[in-house]
Scaffold this active site. Sequence first.
Site, PDB file in Angstrom:
ATOM      1  N   GLU A  13      32.708  49.026  46.945  1.00 55.69           N
ATOM      2  CA  GLU A  13      31.679  48.060  47.291  1.00 55.69           C
ATOM      3  C   GLU A  13      30.340  48.775  47.279  1.00 55.69           C
ATOM      4  O   GLU A  13      30.245  49.951  47.626  1.00 55.69           O
ATOM      5  CB  GLU A  13      31.911  47.447  48.680  1.00 55.69           C
ATOM      6  CG  GLU A  13      33.132  46.567  48.778  1.00 55.69           C
ATOM      7  CD  GLU A  13      34.378  47.345  49.137  1.00 55.69           C
ATOM      8  OE1 GLU A  13      34.261  48.507  49.594  1.00 55.69           O
ATOM      9  OE2 GLU A  13      35.486  46.804  48.953  1.00 55.69           O
TER      10      GLU A  13
ATOM     11  N   TYR B   1      27.745  53.493  38.704  1.00 54.86           N
ATOM     12  CA  TYR B   1      29.128  53.037  38.649  1.00 54.86           C
ATOM     13  C   TYR B   1      29.466  52.390  37.308  1.00 54.86           C
ATOM     14  O   TYR B   1      30.583  52.564  36.785  1.00 54.86           O
ATOM     15  CB  TYR B   1      29.405  52.083  39.810  1.00 54.86           C
ATOM     16  CG  TYR B   1      29.145  52.711  41.164  1.00 54.86           C
ATOM     17  CD1 TYR B   1      29.462  54.047  41.418  1.00 54.86           C
ATOM     18  CD2 TYR B   1      28.550  51.975  42.197  1.00 54.86           C
ATOM     19  CE1 TYR B   1      29.211  54.628  42.641  1.00 54.86           C
ATOM     20  CE2 TYR B   1      28.303  52.560  43.428  1.00 54.86           C
ATOM     21  CZ  TYR B   1      28.627  53.887  43.645  1.00 54.86           C
ATOM     22  OH  TYR B   1      28.368  54.466  44.860  1.00 54.86           O
TER      23      TYR B   1
ATOM     24  N   ASN C 148      21.299  47.615  45.591  1.00 55.85           N
ATOM     25  CA  ASN C 148      21.279  49.026  45.206  1.00 55.85           C
ATOM     26  C   ASN C 148      21.507  49.165  43.699  1.00 55.85           C
ATOM     27  O   ASN C 148      22.590  49.505  43.231  1.00 55.85           O
ATOM     28  CB  ASN C 148      22.339  49.808  45.985  1.00 55.85           C
ATOM     29  CG  ASN C 148      22.102  51.304  45.939  1.00 55.85           C
ATOM     30  OD1 ASN C 148      21.453  51.813  45.029  1.00 55.85           O
ATOM     31  ND2 ASN C 148      22.640  52.003  46.921  1.00 55.85           N
TER      32      ASN C 148
ATOM     33  N   ALA D 190      28.092  60.146  49.077  1.00 57.13           N
ATOM     34  CA  ALA D 190      26.829  60.343  49.776  1.00 57.13           C
ATOM     35  C   ALA D 190      26.221  61.682  49.406  1.00 57.13           C
ATOM     36  O   ALA D 190      26.929  62.693  49.337  1.00 57.13           O
ATOM     37  CB  ALA D 190      27.045  60.267  51.287  1.00 57.13           C
TER      38      ALA D 190
END
Length: 223
Positions: free
Chosen positions: A136, A148, A141, A102
């Site tokens: 996950e 990733y 998104n 985050a």
Amino acid sequence: MSTPAVPDTAVPAGRRRASAPYGSVPVIVPMRRKHLREIRRIDKLVYPRPWSMALYLDELQRSGERVYRVACTPGSGGRPVGVIGYGGFMIVAGEGHITSVAVHPDCQGHRVGARLMLELHREARRIDGLEALTLEVRASNAAAQRLYRWFGYAPVGSRKNYYRGGPGGKREDALVMWCHDIGGAEHGERLDGIATALVVTEGAMSTALGCTEGASNTGMGAA
């Protein structure tokens, strides 16, 4: 474990701004109790259901099963000051599960999430017997999925209605992604390439380059 979902909404007006200006290069350090107040401020900006302080304290006590890092503003002499992001993973049955990456909304788009992911992967490679990482991410998104994939993750399936807080308050599916053979030479070369793209050297960081990044957060589990 009750967990936050990936943020996809705009940052609320009137929020507290991050202490780091755009373009600042963060210092990555281990997460400590002293960071939690600022971490929870970030959570409240980006997660529909933030973690409680008690849950964070419990995570920090599981040092042998958890790896958490925070991105801080570099202060005088490079000393870490304000928290602008964080990330971590849990170790379960010899595999790592990325629980969250985050970044404060003011600092998104400046590779903070990529730097955190790079540090987490380097730490994972130092753990004997840990050969894979999984996570996950919201099916919608795309920015996080690009991040990733850069690190070698590939989708293997989905979890129906995994996240709350989607468009219109509806639940949203999660895409399950895996990165295998993280201890191998090929993955090490991938990380070196990412570090070069970020203009990162061991012990020092400079202005970031590389692919475009949006919100790079991943949920810790079903909300």
